[in-house]
Design a protein around this motif. Structure first.
Motif, mmCIF file in Angstrom:
data_model
loop_
_atom_site.group_PDB
_atom_site.id
_atom_site.type_symbol
_atom_site.label_atom_id
_atom_site.label_comp_id
_atom_site.label_asym_id
_atom_site.label_seq_id
_atom_site.Cartn_x
_atom_site.Cartn_y
_atom_site.Cartn_z
ATOM 1 N N ILE A 45 0.957 -1.126 -0.018
ATOM 2 C CA ILE A 45 -0.134 -0.002 0.026
ATOM 3 C C ILE A 45 0.860 1.342 0.092
ATOM 4 O O ILE A 45 1.519 1.430 0.755
ATOM 5 C CB ILE A 45 -0.968 -0.082 1.326
ATOM 6 C CG1 ILE A 45 -1.814 -1.169 1.125
ATOM 7 C CG2 ILE A 45 -1.709 1.392 1.209
ATOM 8 C CD1 ILE A 45 -2.662 -1.440 2.353
ATOM 9 N N LEU A 46 0.659 2.149 -1.105
ATOM 10 C CA LEU A 46 1.535 3.173 -1.476
ATOM 11 C C LEU A 46 0.969 4.620 -0.347
ATOM 12 O O LEU A 46 0.044 4.390 0.100
ATOM 13 C CB LEU A 46 1.621 3.677 -2.741
ATOM 14 C CG LEU A 46 2.140 2.374 -3.627
ATOM 15 C CD1 LEU A 46 2.167 3.017 -5.194
ATOM 16 C CD2 LEU A 46 3.574 1.828 -3.277
ATOM 17 N N ALA A 47 1.976 5.389 -0.084
ATOM 18 C CA ALA A 47 1.538 6.430 0.721
ATOM 19 C C ALA A 47 0.367 7.254 0.145
ATOM 20 O O ALA A 47 -0.542 7.923 0.672
ATOM 21 C CB ALA A 47 2.686 7.369 0.783
ATOM 22 N N ASN A 48 0.126 7.352 -1.203
ATOM 23 C CA ASN A 48 -1.020 7.889 -1.684
ATOM 24 C C ASN A 48 -2.402 7.241 -1.708
ATOM 25 O O ASN A 48 -3.341 7.572 -2.114
ATOM 26 C CB ASN A 48 -0.653 8.508 -3.154
ATOM 27 C CG ASN A 48 -0.504 7.141 -4.003
ATOM 28 O OD1 ASN A 48 -0.588 6.126 -3.748
ATOM 29 N ND2 ASN A 48 0.053 7.748 -5.298
ATOM 30 N N GLY A 49 -2.304 5.984 -1.202
ATOM 31 C CA GLY A 49 -3.440 5.091 -0.967
ATOM 32 C C GLY A 49 -3.691 4.064 -2.015
ATOM 33 O O GLY A 49 -4.321 3.107 -1.935
ATOM 34 N N TRP A 50 -2.930 4.186 -3.266
ATOM 35 C CA TRP A 50 -2.825 3.048 -4.296
ATOM 36 C C TRP A 50 -2.110 1.831 -3.740
ATOM 37 O O TRP A 50 -1.282 1.787 -2.821
ATOM 38 C CB TRP A 50 -2.057 3.674 -5.219
ATOM 39 C CG TRP A 50 -2.966 4.639 -6.430
ATOM 40 C CD1 TRP A 50 -3.147 6.078 -5.855
ATOM 41 C CD2 TRP A 50 -3.607 4.783 -7.491
ATOM 42 N NE1 TRP A 50 -3.703 6.431 -6.817
ATOM 43 C CE2 TRP A 50 -4.205 5.425 -7.961
ATOM 44 C CE3 TRP A 50 -3.776 3.353 -8.367
ATOM 45 C CZ2 TRP A 50 -4.878 5.974 -8.899
ATOM 46 C CZ3 TRP A 50 -4.407 3.868 -9.434
ATOM 47 C CH2 TRP A 50 -4.926 4.960 -9.704
ATOM 48 N N VAL A 51 -2.796 0.542 -4.241
ATOM 49 C CA VAL A 51 -2.302 -0.709 -3.717
ATOM 50 C C VAL A 51 -1.544 -1.204 -5.016
ATOM 51 O O VAL A 51 -1.945 -1.273 -6.194
ATOM 52 C CB VAL A 51 -3.318 -1.705 -3.522
ATOM 53 C CG1 VAL A 51 -3.167 -2.968 -3.115
ATOM 54 C CG2 VAL A 51 -4.147 -0.957 -2.450
ATOM 55 N N GLU A 52 -0.282 -1.299 -4.741
ATOM 56 C CA GLU A 52 0.676 -2.115 -5.719
ATOM 57 C C GLU A 52 0.743 -3.626 -5.874
ATOM 58 O O GLU A 52 1.099 -3.891 -4.502
ATOM 59 C CB GLU A 52 2.100 -1.402 -5.772
ATOM 60 C CG GLU A 52 2.885 -1.928 -6.640
ATOM 61 C CD GLU A 52 4.528 -1.051 -6.587
ATOM 62 O OE1 GLU A 52 5.225 -1.272 -7.614
ATOM 63 O OE2 GLU A 52 5.001 -0.650 -5.568
ATOM 64 N N LEU A 53 0.465 -4.244 -6.599
ATOM 65 C CA LEU A 53 0.489 -5.833 -6.905
ATOM 66 C C LEU A 53 2.115 -6.107 -7.270
ATOM 67 O O LEU A 53 2.752 -5.257 -7.577
ATOM 68 C CB LEU A 53 -0.502 -6.248 -7.726
ATOM 69 C CG LEU A 53 -1.755 -5.960 -7.231
ATOM 70 C CD1 LEU A 53 -2.899 -6.521 -8.342
ATOM 71 C CD2 LEU A 53 -2.287 -6.090 -5.870
ATOM 72 N N PRO A 54 2.529 -7.374 -6.688
ATOM 73 C CA PRO A 54 3.900 -7.878 -7.408
ATOM 74 C C PRO A 54 3.964 -7.692 -8.833
ATOM 75 O O PRO A 54 5.235 -7.754 -9.200
ATOM 76 C CB PRO A 54 3.756 -9.311 -6.813
ATOM 77 C CG PRO A 54 2.758 -9.456 -5.815
ATOM 78 C CD PRO A 54 1.665 -8.446 -6.116
ATOM 79 N N THR A 55 2.999 -7.777 -9.610
ATOM 80 C CA THR A 55 3.386 -7.641 -11.105
ATOM 81 C C THR A 55 3.487 -6.285 -11.534
ATOM 82 O O THR A 55 3.800 -5.921 -12.570
ATOM 83 C CB THR A 55 1.990 -8.160 -11.733
ATOM 84 O OG1 THR A 55 0.697 -7.255 -11.410
ATOM 85 C CG2 THR A 55 1.422 -9.568 -11.390
ATOM 86 N N GLY A 56 3.275 -5.195 -10.546
ATOM 87 C CA GLY A 56 3.500 -3.890 -10.923
ATOM 88 C C GLY A 56 2.188 -3.368 -11.073
ATOM 89 O O GLY A 56 2.210 -2.063 -11.333
ATOM 90 N N ARG A 57 1.058 -3.839 -11.267
ATOM 91 C CA ARG A 57 -0.083 -3.264 -11.437
ATOM 92 C C ARG A 57 -0.732 -2.621 -10.176
ATOM 93 O O ARG A 57 -0.395 -2.885 -9.008
ATOM 94 C CB ARG A 57 -1.293 -4.440 -11.711
ATOM 95 C CG ARG A 57 -2.744 -4.113 -11.969
ATOM 96 C CD ARG A 57 -3.590 -5.132 -12.270
ATOM 97 N NE ARG A 57 -4.950 -4.745 -11.980
ATOM 98 C CZ ARG A 57 -6.068 -5.561 -11.842
ATOM 99 N NH1 ARG A 57 -5.757 -6.854 -11.666
ATOM 100 N NH2 ARG A 57 -7.323 -4.987 -11.969
ATOM 101 N N LEU A 58 -1.246 -1.592 -10.463
ATOM 102 C CA LEU A 58 -1.559 -0.505 -9.307
ATOM 103 C C LEU A 58 -3.352 -0.731 -9.488
ATOM 104 O O LEU A 58 -4.063 -0.642 -10.343
ATOM 105 C CB LEU A 58 -1.302 0.945 -9.619
ATOM 106 C CG LEU A 58 0.250 1.139 -9.486
ATOM 107 C CD1 LEU A 58 0.497 2.458 -9.967
ATOM 108 C CD2 LEU A 58 0.792 0.692 -8.000
ATOM 109 N N LEU A 59 -3.653 -0.848 -8.234
ATOM 110 C CA LEU A 59 -5.238 -0.553 -7.947
ATOM 111 C C LEU A 59 -5.404 0.636 -7.208
ATOM 112 O O LEU A 59 -4.963 1.005 -6.236
ATOM 113 C CB LEU A 59 -5.718 -1.676 -6.954
ATOM 114 C CG LEU A 59 -5.529 -3.180 -7.384
ATOM 115 C CD1 LEU A 59 -5.899 -4.426 -6.359
ATOM 116 C CD2 LEU A 59 -6.294 -3.390 -8.624
ATOM 117 N N SER A 60 -6.603 1.314 -7.631
ATOM 118 C CA SER A 60 -6.944 2.680 -7.356
ATOM 119 C C SER A 60 -7.652 2.664 -5.970
ATOM 120 O O SER A 60 -8.398 1.566 -5.622
ATOM 121 C CB SER A 60 -7.895 3.283 -8.411
ATOM 122 O OG SER A 60 -8.566 4.310 -7.751
ATOM 123 N N PRO A 61 -7.510 3.452 -5.195
ATOM 124 C CA PRO A 61 -7.920 3.548 -3.777
ATOM 125 C C PRO A 61 -9.573 3.558 -3.963
ATOM 126 O O PRO A 61 -10.360 2.807 -3.078
ATOM 127 C CB PRO A 61 -7.626 4.802 -3.298
ATOM 128 C CG PRO A 61 -6.403 5.246 -3.917
ATOM 129 C CD PRO A 61 -6.347 4.536 -5.231
#
Length: 66
Positions: free
Chosen positions: A42-58
Protein backbone atom coordinates in the motif's frame (compact mmCIF):
# COMPACT_ATOMS: atom_id res chain seq x y z
CA UNK A 1 21.08 29.62 -4.48
CA UNK A 2 20.81 25.99 -5.65
CA UNK A 3 17.40 24.43 -6.25
CA UNK A 4 17.02 20.69 -6.77
CA UNK A 5 15.00 19.44 -9.73
CA UNK A 6 14.22 16.20 -7.91
CA UNK A 7 11.14 15.81 -5.75
CA UNK A 8 11.71 15.41 -2.01
CA UNK A 9 8.57 13.27 -1.89
CA UNK A 10 10.32 10.43 -3.75
CA UNK A 11 12.89 10.18 -0.97
CA UNK A 12 10.37 9.71 1.84
CA UNK A 13 7.46 7.99 0.04
CA UNK A 14 8.92 4.52 0.62
CA UNK A 15 8.95 5.12 4.37
CA UNK A 16 5.16 5.49 4.36
CA UNK A 17 4.44 2.44 2.20
CA UNK A 18 3.22 -0.71 3.95
CA UNK A 19 3.81 -4.23 2.70
CA UNK A 20 1.63 -7.24 3.47
CA UNK A 21 1.84 -10.95 2.75
CA UNK A 22 -1.19 -13.13 2.07
CA UNK A 23 -3.63 -10.21 2.03
CA UNK A 24 -7.01 -10.20 0.31
CA UNK A 25 -8.28 -7.10 -1.50
CA UNK A 26 -12.07 -6.77 -1.80
CA UNK A 27 -14.06 -4.50 -4.08
CA UNK A 28 -17.29 -4.71 -2.06
CA UNK A 29 -18.59 -4.82 1.50
CA UNK A 30 -20.10 -8.31 1.07
CA UNK A 31 -16.63 -9.71 0.25
CA UNK A 32 -17.94 -11.32 -2.92
CA UNK A 33 -15.61 -9.58 -5.37
CA UNK A 34 -11.95 -10.36 -4.76
CA UNK A 35 -9.52 -8.15 -6.65
CA UNK A 36 -6.31 -9.79 -5.43
CA UNK A 37 -5.00 -12.43 -3.04
CA UNK A 38 -1.37 -12.54 -1.97
CA UNK A 39 1.46 -10.10 -1.39
CA UNK A 40 0.84 -6.40 -1.90
CA UNK A 41 2.13 -2.97 -1.02
CA UNK A 42 0.00 0.00 0.00
CA UNK A 43 1.61 3.21 -1.19
CA UNK A 44 1.54 6.49 0.70
CA UNK A 45 -1.01 7.92 -1.73
CA UNK A 46 -3.48 5.06 -1.07
CA UNK A 47 -2.88 3.10 -4.25
CA UNK A 48 -2.29 -0.65 -3.92
CA UNK A 49 0.72 -2.04 -5.78
CA UNK A 50 0.65 -5.73 -6.73
CA UNK A 51 3.78 -7.87 -7.28
CA UNK A 52 3.17 -7.70 -11.05
CA UNK A 53 3.51 -3.91 -10.93
CA UNK A 54 -0.21 -3.37 -11.48
CA UNK A 55 -1.79 -0.60 -9.40
CA UNK A 56 -5.27 -0.68 -7.88
CA UNK A 57 -6.99 2.65 -7.37
CA UNK A 58 -8.19 3.54 -3.86
CA UNK A 59 -11.63 4.07 -5.44
CA UNK A 60 -11.72 0.43 -6.61
CA UNK A 61 -10.77 -1.07 -3.23
CA UNK A 62 -13.40 -1.37 -0.51
CA UNK A 63 -11.14 -2.95 2.08
CA UNK A 64 -8.13 -5.19 2.60
CA UNK A 65 -7.90 -8.12 5.01
CA UNK A 66 -4.28 -8.55 6.08
Amino acid sequence: MVISTESAWDDIADEFAREYRDAVVYADFEQETVLHEGDLRILANGWVELPTGRLLSPDAVHHIDT
